[in-house]
Write a protein that holds these residues in place. Sequence first.
Motif, PDB file in Angstrom:
ATOM      1  N   LEU A 102       0.816  -1.218   0.000  1.00 27.32           N
ATOM      2  CA  LEU A 102       0.000   0.000   0.000  1.00 27.32           C
ATOM      3  C   LEU A 102       0.849   1.266   0.000  1.00 27.32           C
ATOM      4  CD1 LEU A 102      -3.149  -0.866   2.113  1.00 27.32           C
ATOM      5  CD2 LEU A 102      -3.055  -0.183  -0.290  1.00 27.32           C
ATOM      6  N   ALA A 106       0.368   3.949  -2.841  1.00 31.88           N
ATOM      7  CA  ALA A 106       0.123   5.350  -2.493  1.00 31.88           C
ATOM      8  C   ALA A 106       1.143   6.270  -3.168  1.00 31.88           C
ATOM      9  CB  ALA A 106       0.160   5.536  -0.982  1.00 31.88           C
ATOM     10  N   GLU A 110       0.148   9.011  -5.849  1.00 36.14           N
ATOM     11  CA  GLU A 110       0.507  10.414  -5.601  1.00 36.14           C
ATOM     12  C   GLU A 110       1.276  10.985  -6.793  1.00 36.14           C
ATOM     13  OE1 GLU A 110       1.892  12.710  -1.652  1.00 36.14           O
ATOM     14  OE2 GLU A 110       3.264  11.127  -2.298  1.00 36.14           O
ATOM     15  N   SER A 115      -6.453   8.450  -7.546  1.00 38.01           N
ATOM     16  CA  SER A 115      -7.128   8.015  -6.320  1.00 38.01           C
ATOM     17  C   SER A 115      -7.057   6.489  -6.256  1.00 38.01           C
ATOM     18  CB  SER A 115      -8.582   8.493  -6.306  1.00 38.01           C
ATOM     19  OG  SER A 115      -9.268   8.040  -7.453  1.00 38.01           O
ATOM     20  N   VAL A 116      -7.233   5.945  -5.040  1.00 42.07           N
ATOM     21  CA  VAL A 116      -7.141   4.502  -4.829  1.00 42.07           C
ATOM     22  C   VAL A 116      -8.509   3.975  -4.418  1.00 42.07           C
ATOM     23  CG1 VAL A 116      -6.059   2.673  -3.451  1.00 42.07           C
ATOM     24  CG2 VAL A 116      -4.695   4.644  -4.204  1.00 42.07           C
ATOM     25  N   CYS A 140      -2.230   4.856   3.494  1.00 38.52           N
ATOM     26  CA  CYS A 140      -2.371   5.196   2.075  1.00 38.52           C
ATOM     27  C   CYS A 140      -3.241   6.436   1.930  1.00 38.52           C
ATOM     28  CB  CYS A 140      -2.976   3.997   1.337  1.00 38.52           C
ATOM     29  SG  CYS A 140      -3.165   4.193  -0.432  1.00 38.52           S
ATOM     30  N   ALA A 141      -4.336   6.480   2.702  1.00 38.90           N
ATOM     31  CA  ALA A 141      -5.290   7.598   2.617  1.00 38.90           C
ATOM     32  C   ALA A 141      -4.693   8.900   3.133  1.00 38.90           C
ATOM     33  CB  ALA A 141      -6.557   7.253   3.388  1.00 38.90           C
ATOM     34  N   SER A 142      -3.594   8.830   3.864  1.00 40.49           N
ATOM     35  CA  SER A 142      -2.955  10.069   4.317  1.00 40.49           C
ATOM     36  C   SER A 142      -2.212  10.758   3.176  1.00 40.49           C
ATOM     37  CB  SER A 142      -1.997   9.784   5.485  1.00 40.49           C
ATOM     38  OG  SER A 142      -0.856   9.070   5.043  1.00 40.49           O
ATOM     39  N   ARG A 143      -2.003  10.040   2.073  1.00 40.52           N
ATOM     40  CA  ARG A 143      -1.283  10.599   0.917  1.00 40.52           C
ATOM     41  C   ARG A 143      -2.191  10.889  -0.270  1.00 40.52           C
ATOM     42  NH1 ARG A 143       4.378   9.638   1.905  1.00 40.52           N
ATOM     43  NH2 ARG A 143       4.721  10.719  -0.061  1.00 40.52           N
ATOM     44  N   VAL A 144      -3.198  10.005  -0.486  1.00 43.44           N
ATOM     45  CA  VAL A 144      -4.074  10.129  -1.655  1.00 43.44           C
ATOM     46  C   VAL A 144      -5.509   9.778  -1.245  1.00 43.44           C
ATOM     47  CG1 VAL A 144      -2.268   9.595  -3.362  1.00 43.44           C
ATOM     48  CG2 VAL A 144      -3.611   7.742  -2.372  1.00 43.44           C
ATOM     49  N   VAL A 146      -8.757   7.706  -0.885  1.00 44.76           N
ATOM     50  CA  VAL A 146      -9.008   6.274  -0.873  1.00 44.76           C
ATOM     51  C   VAL A 146     -10.496   6.029  -0.664  1.00 44.76           C
ATOM     52  CG1 VAL A 146      -8.623   4.093   0.353  1.00 44.76           C
ATOM     53  CG2 VAL A 146      -6.716   5.674  -0.002  1.00 44.76           C
TER      54      VAL A 146
END
Length: 159
Positions: A102, A106, A110, A115-116, A140-144, A146
């Motif tokens: 992940l 991510a 990025e 988006s994931v 992962c959601a802290s970067r892109v 999700v």
Amino acid sequence: MIRYLVGDATAPEGDGLRVIAHVCNDCGAWGAGFVVAVSRRWPLPERRYREASRLATGLRLGDVQIVRVEPSVVVANMVAQSGFPSPPRPCALDYDALRRCLVEVALWAEEHDASVHLPRIGCGIAGGSWDRVEPIVALCASRVPVTVYDLPTSHRSAL
């Protein structure tokens, strides 16, 4: 922040480039769980996975294959399942491998302004616990962006 939707992860919502991330095993076996839905829609991720499994190096935990299936959709085959669950070992999900996968997804997302999108990865056949997977997905959601998809109840009972 993770967004939760009822829907189909193989039909990711939104605009722009979308990455559909899912868990694969390290044995070269593809044919049950979410991969069936992926293959039904696009044959290329399965083909790439099987090709990699036949190489001398094989598939290793933590490997990620990024496979473009449409101009705005890629599939990330994440090797994070070690073998198969069994009665003495009901969880085959390797949480460390999932974290590595992940992070790679991510960073790729990025870099490509993507988006994931994913089902509740590792919590079906692999036997993982969403209580342990969700914090990894949150990294992962802290970067892109999700989005996690849950099938409608009627579809889950048909599986």
